[in-house]
Design an enzyme around this catalytic site. Structure first.
Site, PDB file in Angstrom:
ATOM      1  N   LEU A   1       0.855  -1.197   0.000  1.00 22.02           N
ATOM      2  CA  LEU A   1       0.000   0.000   0.000  1.00 22.02           C
ATOM      3  C   LEU A   1       0.884   1.239   0.000  1.00 22.02           C
ATOM      4  O   LEU A   1       1.801   1.333   0.815  1.00 22.02           O
ATOM      5  CB  LEU A   1      -0.887   0.050   1.249  1.00 22.02           C
ATOM      6  CG  LEU A   1      -2.116  -0.849   1.342  1.00 22.02           C
ATOM      7  CD1 LEU A   1      -2.751  -0.687   2.707  1.00 22.02           C
ATOM      8  CD2 LEU A   1      -3.124  -0.518   0.250  1.00 22.02           C
ATOM      9  N   HIS A   2       0.595   2.180  -0.894  1.00 25.79           N
ATOM     10  CA  HIS A   2       1.365   3.421  -0.866  1.00 25.79           C
ATOM     11  C   HIS A   2       0.606   4.633  -1.364  1.00 25.79           C
ATOM     12  O   HIS A   2       1.048   5.763  -1.163  1.00 25.79           O
ATOM     13  CB  HIS A   2       2.646   3.266  -1.707  1.00 25.79           C
ATOM     14  CG  HIS A   2       2.393   3.325  -3.187  1.00 25.79           C
ATOM     15  ND1 HIS A   2       1.910   2.249  -3.889  1.00 25.79           N
ATOM     16  CD2 HIS A   2       2.529   4.326  -4.085  1.00 25.79           C
ATOM     17  CE1 HIS A   2       1.773   2.575  -5.161  1.00 25.79           C
ATOM     18  NE2 HIS A   2       2.142   3.841  -5.314  1.00 25.79           N
ATOM     19  N   ARG A   3      -0.538   4.451  -2.013  1.00 23.68           N
ATOM     20  CA  ARG A   3      -1.227   5.600  -2.603  1.00 23.68           C
ATOM     21  C   ARG A   3      -1.807   6.502  -1.525  1.00 23.68           C
ATOM     22  O   ARG A   3      -2.394   6.021  -0.547  1.00 23.68           O
ATOM     23  CB  ARG A   3      -2.325   5.137  -3.561  1.00 23.68           C
ATOM     24  CG  ARG A   3      -1.771   4.478  -4.801  1.00 23.68           C
ATOM     25  CD  ARG A   3      -2.778   4.357  -5.917  1.00 23.68           C
ATOM     26  NE  ARG A   3      -2.144   3.759  -7.086  1.00 23.68           N
ATOM     27  CZ  ARG A   3      -1.492   4.441  -8.017  1.00 23.68           C
ATOM     28  NH1 ARG A   3      -1.397   5.751  -7.913  1.00 23.68           N
ATOM     29  NH2 ARG A   3      -0.936   3.831  -9.037  1.00 23.68           N
ATOM     30  N   PRO A   4      -1.657   7.812  -1.704  1.00 24.81           N
ATOM     31  CA  PRO A   4      -2.167   8.754  -0.702  1.00 24.81           C
ATOM     32  C   PRO A   4      -3.632   8.541  -0.364  1.00 24.81           C
ATOM     33  O   PRO A   4      -4.037   8.690   0.789  1.00 24.81           O
ATOM     34  CB  PRO A   4      -1.941  10.118  -1.369  1.00 24.81           C
ATOM     35  CG  PRO A   4      -0.775   9.902  -2.278  1.00 24.81           C
ATOM     36  CD  PRO A   4      -0.917   8.498  -2.792  1.00 24.81           C
TER      37      PRO A   4
ATOM     38  N   ASP B   1      -2.248  -1.548  -4.145  1.00 26.81           N
ATOM     39  CA  ASP B   1      -2.804  -0.393  -4.847  1.00 26.81           C
ATOM     40  C   ASP B   1      -1.822   0.113  -5.900  1.00 26.81           C
ATOM     41  O   ASP B   1      -1.968   1.208  -6.430  1.00 26.81           O
ATOM     42  CB  ASP B   1      -3.204   0.724  -3.876  1.00 26.81           C
ATOM     43  CG  ASP B   1      -2.046   1.224  -3.016  1.00 26.81           C
ATOM     44  OD1 ASP B   1      -0.890   0.834  -3.260  1.00 26.81           O
ATOM     45  OD2 ASP B   1      -2.316   2.012  -2.085  1.00 26.81           O
TER      46      ASP B   1
END
Length: 381
Positions: free
Chosen positions: A217-220, A295
């Site tokens: 997971l990394h999306r803002p 993501d």
């Protein structure tokens, strides 16, 4: 296809990288240009948008990618601050190097920033991975994709649907070339050297579970909203009662997990918290996973190439071919839906899928050949 005939003065192509996925795309492209005879001269500029030094260096080493000729060392900031600073620093480099064309990949802020500088200075822009669309204009990456494509003179697509998107937006057909997916060039080349899960997990102090899922997971939109991140983590805690989860944590995500106290919650379950991993480690973990939850756009593509079931924790994707033809399913962000789809994968083995056209390890060669011919034609007397 025969080698292009180039003018005596070698064309100079300036190539831009900024973040981890860019490196995976650029490595095979530079290798393909190096094999051309006569060669196109390439310079590599790293904007420093991806500023985790250790993570960056490891990916360069894993991919056999040469060190950049210039690093702008831009670092973090808001989208406006970062984009503006990249433009400010890059303009000087561009004027100094005076390339015949600039090649950008993907959809990060650096892609748009450098394309905009080049276009304003009258230098043609080449965009690799053009035409991908999620239809979600609230995503910064979507804005970067659309604007970069409008600025580009030569556009290389990675999947068949991208051409229709570009034509619909008024891009001339002769500027569009279907080359295939350069991410998969890197994957196929490096797969024999992928680090086995038992080795990478042992290096981080863990035993290898008999079966596992892989989470990224990394999306803002997922990690900057504390409530959404908490809901996603609760779903992962529940899923971990059925399948051990390996969770290499992006620095952005790590900061939020620590801030909210969710990291402590995760450690109470069968969730292995790992640092950011090198490309070859991630490749080995993906290959051995029963299920990947992510993501990341790139991981959607890589799991399709590997034949590993993938659940995308978003409401849309700019890579629909991974859903239409591959192993990817759009799960959204609602915990109940994610858990239902994950359990279905564990029961049935998930989608089988097939490999999309031109995801064959030769996309970069097609890009290099077309680009060299195009540059030759532009520079001919």
């Amino acid at each position: 296809m025969s080698d292009p005939v180039l003018p005596s003065a070698r064309p100079h192509l300036l190539c831009i990288v900024a973040a981890r996925p860019n490196l995976m795309k650029m490595a095979p492209i530079l290798a393909a240009f190096a094999k051309l005879a006569p060669q196109v001269r390439t310079s590599l500029v790293h904007t420093g948008q991806h500023y985790d030094t250790a993570m960056n260096a490891q990916v360069f080493a894993d991919l056999g990618l040469r060190a950049p000729d210039i690093n702008l060392e831009v670092g973090s900031g808001s989208h406006a601050q970062q984009t503006a600073e990249i433009m400010r620093r890059y303009e000087t480099v561009h004027l100094d190097l005076a390339p015949h064309a600039v090649l950008v990949v993907g959809d990060v802020n650096s892609t748009l920033a450098c394309a905009l500088v080049a276009a304003k200075l009258g230098t043609p822009v080449i965009h690799v991975e053009a035409g991908l669309r999620s239809g979600e204009r609230t995503m910064p990456e979507e804005i970067n994709r659309v604007l970069t494509d409008q600025l580009s003179a030569l556009l290389f697509t990675s999947e068949t649907g991208a051409r229709a998107n570009l034509l619909r937006e008024g891009i001339a057909e002769e500027r569009i070339h279907f080359a295939g997916n350069v991410m998969i060039d890197s994957l196929l080349r490096e797969l024999p050297d992928a680090v086995p899960p038992r080795i990478s997990l042992r290096a981080h102090g863990h035993d290898t579970p008999p079966a596992y899922g892989l989470l990224t997971l990394h999306r803002p939109s997922n990690v900057d909203d504390g409530a959404r991140l908490a809901a996603l983590m609760e779903a992962m805690c529940t899923l971990s009662t059925q399948l051990t989860l390996l969770f290499p944590i992006h620095p952005r995500t790590r900061a939020m997990l620590d801030k909210t106290g969710l990291a402590r919650r995760l450690r109470e379950h069968a969730i292995m918290l790992l640092p950011p991993l090198g490309y070859l480690e991630m490749l080995g973990l993906m290959q051995g996973a029963q299920l990947v939850l992510t993501d990341s756009g790139g991981i959607q593509e890589e799991t399709t190439a590997l034949g590993v079931p993938c659940l995308t924790l978003r409401d849309n994707t700019e890579r629909p071919v991974t859903v239409d033809e591959g192993t990817n399913v759009i799960a959204g962000t609602a915990p109940a839906a994610i858990l239902s789809l994950a359990r279905q994968v564990l029961r049935t083995g998930g989608k089988r899928g097939r490999i999309p056209q031109y995801w064959d390890g030769h996309a970069a060669e097609r890009i290099a050949t077309v680009t060299a011919q195009w540059l030759s034609a532009r520079l001919a007397p």
